[in-house]
Design a protein around this motif. Structure first.
Motif, PDB file in Angstrom:
ATOM      1  N   ASP A 185       0.805  -1.217   0.000  1.00  0.00           N
ATOM      2  CA  ASP A 185       0.000   0.000   0.000  1.00  0.00           C
ATOM      3  C   ASP A 185       0.840   1.270   0.000  1.00  0.00           C
ATOM      4  O   ASP A 185       0.307   2.362  -0.124  1.00  0.00           O
ATOM      5  CB  ASP A 185      -0.938   0.015   1.221  1.00  0.00           C
ATOM      6  CG  ASP A 185      -1.944  -1.114   1.170  1.00  0.00           C
ATOM      7  OD1 ASP A 185      -2.372  -1.486   0.054  1.00  0.00           O
ATOM      8  OD2 ASP A 185      -2.302  -1.635   2.240  1.00  0.00           O
ATOM      9  N   GLU A 186       2.144   1.122   0.171  1.00  0.00           N
ATOM     10  CA  GLU A 186       3.018   2.292   0.233  1.00  0.00           C
ATOM     11  C   GLU A 186       3.149   2.935  -1.146  1.00  0.00           C
ATOM     12  O   GLU A 186       3.415   2.264  -2.140  1.00  0.00           O
ATOM     13  CB  GLU A 186       4.392   1.881   0.750  1.00  0.00           C
ATOM     14  CG  GLU A 186       5.317   3.048   0.981  1.00  0.00           C
ATOM     15  CD  GLU A 186       6.611   2.646   1.653  1.00  0.00           C
ATOM     16  OE1 GLU A 186       7.283   3.537   2.162  1.00  0.00           O
ATOM     17  OE2 GLU A 186       6.958   1.449   1.653  1.00  0.00           O
ATOM     18  N   ASP A 187       2.961   4.240  -1.192  1.00  0.00           N
ATOM     19  CA  ASP A 187       3.073   4.982  -2.449  1.00  0.00           C
ATOM     20  C   ASP A 187       4.538   5.337  -2.689  1.00  0.00           C
ATOM     21  O   ASP A 187       5.116   6.144  -1.972  1.00  0.00           O
ATOM     22  CB  ASP A 187       2.222   6.247  -2.391  1.00  0.00           C
ATOM     23  CG  ASP A 187       2.337   7.070  -3.656  1.00  0.00           C
ATOM     24  OD1 ASP A 187       2.802   6.539  -4.689  1.00  0.00           O
ATOM     25  OD2 ASP A 187       1.958   8.254  -3.621  1.00  0.00           O
ATOM     26  N   SER A 231       5.555   6.281  -5.814  1.00  0.00           N
ATOM     27  CA  SER A 231       5.580   6.976  -7.103  1.00  0.00           C
ATOM     28  C   SER A 231       6.546   8.159  -7.102  1.00  0.00           C
ATOM     29  O   SER A 231       7.025   8.566  -8.160  1.00  0.00           O
ATOM     30  CB  SER A 231       4.178   7.429  -7.494  1.00  0.00           C
ATOM     31  OG  SER A 231       3.664   8.340  -6.544  1.00  0.00           O
TER      32      SER A 231
END
Length: 101
Positions: free
Chosen positions: A24-26, A28
């Motif tokens: 779930d860690e972003d 980007s």
């Protein structure tokens, strides 16, 4: 010669070194990191070599704060992350713990 070619860990599971990946860690923000455009060896200088070249690149990077928090949230023990050396990150962790107490 590229150190990664000679690394004894090259065929090992990265989870052993970096911990489990949080699905779930972003991450980007990593796409905009200026370090992706430079020599990776700058971020992992040999003992006694300068970290200044890496820190100069980090200083102009728009995702430097995210990179630093990423490194502080896990046991990144080596290299320059978010513009700080491993010693500087450890000092920042201690300062934050003292301020929180």
């Amino acid at each position: 010669m590229d150190w990664a070619v000679l690394a004894a860990c090259q065929d090992k599971d990265p989870v052993l070194f970096f911990g489990p990946v949080d699905e779930d860690e972003d991450l980007s923000w990593q796409d905009a990191a200026r370090c992706a455009e430079a020599d990776p060896e700058l971020w992992f200088p040999e003992r006694g070599c300068s970290t200044r070249p890496a820190k100069r690149i980090c200083a102009g990077c728009e995702v430097q704060p995210q990179c630093l928090e990423f490194a502080l949230a896990r046991p990144e023990l080596f290299g320059v992350w978010g513009g700080l050396s491993e010693r500087e990150r450890q000092q920042l962790r201690v300062t934050r713990l003292e301020e929180a107490a």
